[in-house]
Design a protein around this motif. Sequence first.
Motif, PDB file in Angstrom:
ATOM      1  N   MET A  77      11.021 -44.668 -25.432  1.00 35.56           N
ATOM      2  CA  MET A  77      11.578 -43.409 -24.925  1.00 35.56           C
ATOM      3  C   MET A  77      11.086 -42.223 -25.753  1.00 35.56           C
ATOM      4  N   GLU A  78      11.057 -42.371 -27.061  1.00 40.12           N
ATOM      5  CA  GLU A  78      10.595 -41.295 -27.932  1.00 40.12           C
ATOM      6  C   GLU A  78       9.143 -40.930 -27.642  1.00 40.12           C
ATOM      7  N   ALA A  79       8.287 -41.933 -27.563  1.00 35.70           N
ATOM      8  CA  ALA A  79       6.871 -41.676 -27.288  1.00 35.70           C
ATOM      9  C   ALA A  79       6.690 -41.054 -25.904  1.00 35.70           C
ATOM     10  N   SER A  80       7.443 -41.533 -24.922  1.00 34.91           N
ATOM     11  CA  SER A  80       7.344 -40.984 -23.567  1.00 34.91           C
ATOM     12  C   SER A  80       7.738 -39.515 -23.542  1.00 34.91           C
ATOM     13  N   LYS A  81       8.823 -39.188 -24.213  1.00 35.54           N
ATOM     14  CA  LYS A  81       9.279 -37.789 -24.247  1.00 35.54           C
ATOM     15  C   LYS A  81       8.264 -36.894 -24.942  1.00 35.54           C
ATOM     16  N   LYS A  82       7.659 -37.377 -26.013  1.00 37.27           N
ATOM     17  CA  LYS A  82       6.629 -36.603 -26.708  1.00 37.27           C
ATOM     18  C   LYS A  82       5.442 -36.329 -25.783  1.00 37.27           C
ATOM     19  N   ALA A  83       4.990 -37.362 -25.087  1.00 36.99           N
ATOM     20  CA  ALA A  83       3.844 -37.208 -24.195  1.00 36.99           C
ATOM     21  C   ALA A  83       4.183 -36.279 -23.024  1.00 36.99           C
ATOM     22  N   GLN A  84       5.371 -36.416 -22.484  1.00 34.74           N
ATOM     23  CA  GLN A  84       5.785 -35.545 -21.381  1.00 34.74           C
ATOM     24  C   GLN A  84       5.859 -34.088 -21.832  1.00 34.74           C
ATOM     25  N   ALA A  85       6.358 -33.861 -23.035  1.00 33.43           N
ATOM     26  CA  ALA A  85       6.423 -32.496 -23.567  1.00 33.43           C
ATOM     27  C   ALA A  85       5.015 -31.934 -23.762  1.00 33.43           C
TER      28      ALA A  85
END
Length: 135
Positions: A77-85
């Motif tokens: 989830m953390e990596a996904s949110k970083k990439a989405q941002a």
Amino acid sequence: MRAEWQAHIDELLQTYQEKRRQIQDMQSRLETVEASAEAADGMVRVKVDRQGRLTSLEFDPRVSRRLGSEELADAVMEASKKAQADVADQLREAMQGLAPEGGPGQGGGFDLAKLLPERPDDIEAVRQRLGIQPQ
């Protein structure tokens, strides 16, 4: 119609066509936007497309020895949110001053070419509205 008016109309149409081409080119470039991010000290790597959808998920082979299932889920989830941002930032930067609020990077997915239609209003209708009569 006066020659200077016709020249001005022709110049405006040429400018319009150039801006529309620039928007179409930008639309093509934006379609390739993507971002990658890592979490848990590089144990989890993700890639998302321009709409923030997960397109790739990789785990370091040692991840099962270092992270429990809850920690692994949190890392994904953390990596996904970083990439989405990151994708949202790229889109916002590319579209600054051009896209309306709610556009790319804000859940958008609209067609930029629709900002300028294929043809401007019928030239005769424009002339009538402006009170310009052909000579």
